[in-house]
Scaffold this motif. Sequence first.
Motif, mmCIF file in Angstrom:
data_model
loop_
_atom_site.group_PDB
_atom_site.id
_atom_site.type_symbol
_atom_site.label_atom_id
_atom_site.label_comp_id
_atom_site.label_asym_id
_atom_site.label_seq_id
_atom_site.Cartn_x
_atom_site.Cartn_y
_atom_site.Cartn_z
ATOM 1 N N ILE A 15 -29.687 -14.924 -20.562
ATOM 2 C CA ILE A 15 -30.752 -14.338 -20.157
ATOM 3 C C ILE A 15 -32.196 -15.123 -20.654
ATOM 4 C CG2 ILE A 15 -32.362 -12.142 -20.004
ATOM 5 C CD1 ILE A 15 -29.743 -10.314 -20.491
ATOM 6 N N ALA A 16 -32.164 -15.372 -21.825
ATOM 7 C CA ALA A 16 -33.176 -16.168 -22.480
ATOM 8 C C ALA A 16 -33.316 -17.450 -21.683
ATOM 9 C CB ALA A 16 -32.962 -16.127 -23.955
ATOM 10 N N LYS A 17 -32.092 -18.211 -21.704
ATOM 11 C CA LYS A 17 -32.235 -19.454 -21.078
ATOM 12 C C LYS A 17 -32.711 -19.531 -19.497
ATOM 13 C CE LYS A 17 -28.790 -21.689 -24.205
ATOM 14 N NZ LYS A 17 -27.325 -22.169 -24.316
ATOM 15 N N ARG A 18 -32.285 -18.440 -18.901
ATOM 16 C CA ARG A 18 -32.590 -18.601 -17.225
ATOM 17 C C ARG A 18 -33.967 -18.166 -17.092
ATOM 18 N NH1 ARG A 18 -32.179 -20.621 -12.643
ATOM 19 N NH2 ARG A 18 -32.612 -19.128 -11.098
ATOM 20 N N PHE A 19 -34.351 -17.290 -17.884
ATOM 21 C CA PHE A 19 -35.864 -16.884 -17.947
ATOM 22 C C PHE A 19 -36.866 -17.928 -18.291
ATOM 23 C CE2 PHE A 19 -34.965 -11.997 -17.536
ATOM 24 C CZ PHE A 19 -35.300 -12.088 -16.301
ATOM 25 N N ARG A 20 -36.483 -18.832 -19.396
ATOM 26 C CA ARG A 20 -36.988 -19.947 -19.763
ATOM 27 C C ARG A 20 -36.949 -20.620 -18.722
ATOM 28 N NH1 ARG A 20 -40.722 -21.596 -23.540
ATOM 29 N NH2 ARG A 20 -39.482 -23.073 -24.188
ATOM 30 N N GLU A 21 -36.033 -21.231 -18.272
ATOM 31 C CA GLU A 21 -35.972 -22.073 -17.093
ATOM 32 C C GLU A 21 -36.963 -21.815 -16.086
ATOM 33 O OE1 GLU A 21 -31.098 -22.807 -17.797
ATOM 34 O OE2 GLU A 21 -31.884 -22.150 -15.615
ATOM 35 N N SER B 134 -29.957 -10.076 -34.768
ATOM 36 C CA SER B 134 -29.958 -9.396 -36.369
ATOM 37 C C SER B 134 -29.593 -10.586 -37.536
ATOM 38 C CB SER B 134 -29.012 -8.213 -36.216
ATOM 39 O OG SER B 134 -27.902 -8.555 -35.935
ATOM 40 N N ASP B 135 -28.906 -11.447 -36.362
ATOM 41 C CA ASP B 135 -28.334 -12.685 -37.611
ATOM 42 C C ASP B 135 -29.537 -13.760 -37.717
ATOM 43 O OD1 ASP B 135 -27.278 -15.205 -38.433
ATOM 44 O OD2 ASP B 135 -25.358 -14.691 -37.594
ATOM 45 N N ARG B 136 -30.017 -13.608 -38.633
ATOM 46 C CA ARG B 136 -31.266 -14.818 -39.022
ATOM 47 C C ARG B 136 -31.012 -16.079 -38.608
ATOM 48 N NH1 ARG B 136 -36.708 -13.564 -38.898
ATOM 49 N NH2 ARG B 136 -36.951 -15.831 -38.469
ATOM 50 N N THR B 137 -29.761 -16.650 -38.814
ATOM 51 C CA THR B 137 -29.339 -18.067 -38.651
ATOM 52 C C THR B 137 -29.574 -18.261 -37.311
ATOM 53 O OG1 THR B 137 -27.838 -17.647 -40.253
ATOM 54 C CG2 THR B 137 -27.723 -19.879 -39.128
ATOM 55 N N ILE B 138 -28.875 -17.286 -36.201
ATOM 56 C CA ILE B 138 -29.010 -17.294 -34.792
ATOM 57 C C ILE B 138 -30.249 -17.501 -34.440
ATOM 58 C CG2 ILE B 138 -28.551 -16.343 -32.726
ATOM 59 C CD1 ILE B 138 -25.826 -17.314 -34.088
ATOM 60 N N LEU B 139 -30.899 -16.581 -34.809
ATOM 61 C CA LEU B 139 -32.480 -16.397 -34.299
ATOM 62 C C LEU B 139 -33.309 -17.850 -34.561
ATOM 63 C CD1 LEU B 139 -34.900 -14.668 -33.320
ATOM 64 C CD2 LEU B 139 -35.067 -13.723 -35.321
ATOM 65 N N ASP B 140 -33.026 -18.264 -35.888
ATOM 66 C CA ASP B 140 -33.880 -19.532 -36.222
ATOM 67 C C ASP B 140 -33.371 -20.719 -35.592
ATOM 68 O OD1 ASP B 140 -35.235 -18.189 -38.225
ATOM 69 O OD2 ASP B 140 -34.064 -18.778 -39.938
ATOM 70 N N PHE B 141 -31.942 -20.627 -35.324
ATOM 71 C CA PHE B 141 -31.453 -21.743 -34.407
ATOM 72 C C PHE B 141 -32.051 -21.784 -33.234
ATOM 73 C CE2 PHE B 141 -28.414 -23.396 -31.353
ATOM 74 C CZ PHE B 141 -28.432 -24.657 -31.763
ATOM 75 N N VAL B 142 -32.182 -20.252 -32.426
ATOM 76 C CA VAL B 142 -32.648 -20.445 -30.960
ATOM 77 C C VAL B 142 -34.092 -20.563 -30.901
ATOM 78 C CG1 VAL B 142 -32.744 -18.841 -28.976
ATOM 79 C CG2 VAL B 142 -30.785 -18.588 -30.379
ATOM 80 N N LYS B 143 -34.837 -20.286 -32.142
ATOM 81 C CA LYS B 143 -36.194 -20.831 -31.922
ATOM 82 C C LYS B 143 -36.409 -22.254 -31.977
ATOM 83 C CE LYS B 143 -39.212 -18.224 -34.978
ATOM 84 N NZ LYS B 143 -39.532 -17.399 -36.362
ATOM 85 N N LEU B 144 -35.763 -23.033 -32.858
ATOM 86 C CA LEU B 144 -35.616 -24.481 -32.960
ATOM 87 C C LEU B 144 -35.209 -25.058 -31.596
ATOM 88 C CD1 LEU B 144 -34.521 -25.068 -36.316
ATOM 89 C CD2 LEU B 144 -36.570 -25.575 -35.613
ATOM 90 N N SER B 145 -34.107 -24.496 -30.912
ATOM 91 C CA SER B 145 -33.697 -25.035 -29.478
ATOM 92 C C SER B 145 -34.629 -24.955 -28.643
ATOM 93 C CB SER B 145 -32.301 -24.402 -29.501
ATOM 94 O OG SER B 145 -32.551 -23.072 -28.807
ATOM 95 N N GLY B 146 -35.575 -24.001 -28.877
ATOM 96 C CA GLY B 146 -36.619 -23.954 -27.729
ATOM 97 C C GLY B 146 -36.233 -23.067 -26.524
ATOM 98 N N ASP B 147 -35.185 -22.161 -26.771
ATOM 99 C CA ASP B 147 -34.800 -21.406 -25.636
ATOM 100 C C ASP B 147 -35.410 -19.945 -25.660
ATOM 101 O OD1 ASP B 147 -32.755 -23.018 -24.365
ATOM 102 O OD2 ASP B 147 -31.595 -22.980 -26.299
ATOM 103 N N ILE B 148 -36.269 -19.712 -26.669
ATOM 104 C CA ILE B 148 -37.163 -18.688 -26.782
ATOM 105 C C ILE B 148 -38.431 -19.151 -27.076
ATOM 106 C CG2 ILE B 148 -35.464 -16.767 -27.046
ATOM 107 C CD1 ILE B 148 -36.370 -16.762 -30.083
ATOM 108 N N ASP B 149 -39.640 -18.530 -26.670
ATOM 109 C CA ASP B 149 -40.965 -19.034 -26.899
ATOM 110 C C ASP B 149 -41.285 -18.472 -28.477
ATOM 111 O OD1 ASP B 149 -42.393 -20.005 -24.456
ATOM 112 O OD2 ASP B 149 -41.250 -18.304 -23.693
ATOM 113 N N ASP B 150 -40.793 -17.529 -28.861
ATOM 114 C CA ASP B 150 -41.185 -16.740 -30.090
ATOM 115 C C ASP B 150 -40.011 -15.690 -30.296
ATOM 116 O OD1 ASP B 150 -42.590 -16.314 -32.577
ATOM 117 O OD2 ASP B 150 -44.325 -16.331 -31.754
#
Lengths: 285, 285
Positions: free
Chosen positions: A15-21, A31-47
């Motif tokens: 969902i995040a990737k599509r809406f970002r596209e 809830s998994d901080r590692t995942i959240l940090d990774f996705v922030k870095l990958s740029g697939d969410i704005d914040d």
Amino acid sequence: MKVGVVGLGLIGGSIAKRFRELGKEVFGFDSDRTILDFVKLSGDIDDELTDDKIGKCDYIFLAISPDESIDWLRENSKNLNSKTVVIDCCGTKRKICKEGFEKAAQYGFTFIGGHPMAGNHKGGFKNSSGDLFKGASMVLVFKERKDFKLMVEVKTTLEELGFLKIIVSSAEEHDEIIAYTSQMPHLVSNAFVKSKTALISDRLISGGSFRDFTRVAYLDEDMWTELFMENKDNLKYELDILIEELNRYRSAIEAGDETNLRDLLAEGKNRKVEVEKYGTGTLGK
Amino acid sequence: MKVGVVGLGLIGGSIAKRFRELGKEVFGFDSDRTILDFVKLSGDIDDELTDDKIGKCDYIFLAISPDESIDWLRENSKNLNSKTVVIDCCGTKRKICKEGFEKAAQYGFTFIGGHPMAGNHKGGFKNSSGDLFKGASMVLVFKERKDFKLMVEVKTTLEELGFLKIIVSSAEEHDEIIAYTSQMPHLVSNAFVKSKTALISDRLISGGSFRDFTRVAYLDEDMWTELFMENKDNLKYELDILIEELNRYRSAIEAGDETNLRDLLAEGKNRKVEVEKYGTGTLGK
């Protein structure tokens, strides 16, 4: 448009990737901080979807388990505002819709039950894709089917995600049907693979039917335990029917009763014809 | 090369068509006179497989049911000569191979049990095609695995038909494995479709697993009754295992025992991993 996505696994990540596209502003949480940090870095969410951002979203998708979704609603409903539409993505609908509709009435936001008919036995953000929902169906459960403006808006938003068909159902209808069309195949496939013959079987001595029957044997046991238990009445109903049917075939085979076995097989064949012909259902009509 | 084909349905028709495409001389027979006349007119056989032609064939394929194949051998073995290789195409192998090997020893021809792993739920000559076996597997049962010249010749002939992989098995191994990989999926699919929920289910509220589970529900009840009854020991063994497994899931769900249900699902998931990894089998090795 601002979109919040809670849970950045296969569904939430997609969902995040599509809406970002599409250029929407996407806030995500996991809830998994590692995942959240990774996705922030990958740029697939704005914040990150923080408490202050929850109230600013036009849509919030809950892509977590039913129990986690209920917990999320209990903690965060107070931060939602009247223009926010919250849609869950759980595989069962009765329990989450009851909670969602109650909280929506209490706090003045909109809750819609949702079940995206898309997936992959390989879960997780790393398997998510902006294309996951392309051509798929989405089941929606509305509290009342009265607000047509809302219904059209939601349909448009889901079509942007890639969904081809939006099916409006009641939570009860959905759970009854999903027990049969999805939960049972997963359960039976998972049970089917346990015969020791599976380990001595040369895959070459098999047709497509073996591949079909073992495809979904691999599943996330935590997720499916929760989904099965939430739908235990419907699932037990279907299991009883199948076990009884299998026992009828078993008896005919054991007794060497060819007439009986032929009748059982013809009955199934005729039912299959009927299902192909009329089994498009009455749901949502 | 001269080839005889007994039974001009889906399998026999496809064998005849492919060999004709390759320029072989093909004689055909079908107990249904209308079919036989039609195939003669369509040019997919050179001529009718009459008693005098039986002895002139290099290969004869029996593409009829196990009982019909046994009857054919009883009536026609006397017309066969020492250079003819007879291969049946039955879905079970113990009964037909016993008869075939006996008759071959008595009359001095060669019998090889065969099971082409190809098909289509739409049977009959009208659905046959020279491409049916392209890329498919063929199981062969030899009386003894000693005559390597013969084995290589047969392999070459079957590769001409389009088969990609030839698997040598014993009749016992074949029947044990086929009960699980093919007969069970057909039986369970045929039983699965009988739930009344099938008729109210919107096909849109379903994933691929529903399609997978109902695909082979449509079957020829006469053919499968014969195949199931001939393999009743193996089939009953597999049915008992599946029914017992399903009852274990049912009990866990009824009792609301999440730990037990999760264990059952994890067990199936791990087995699926094992099957994918090691389940290429030992057959024919």
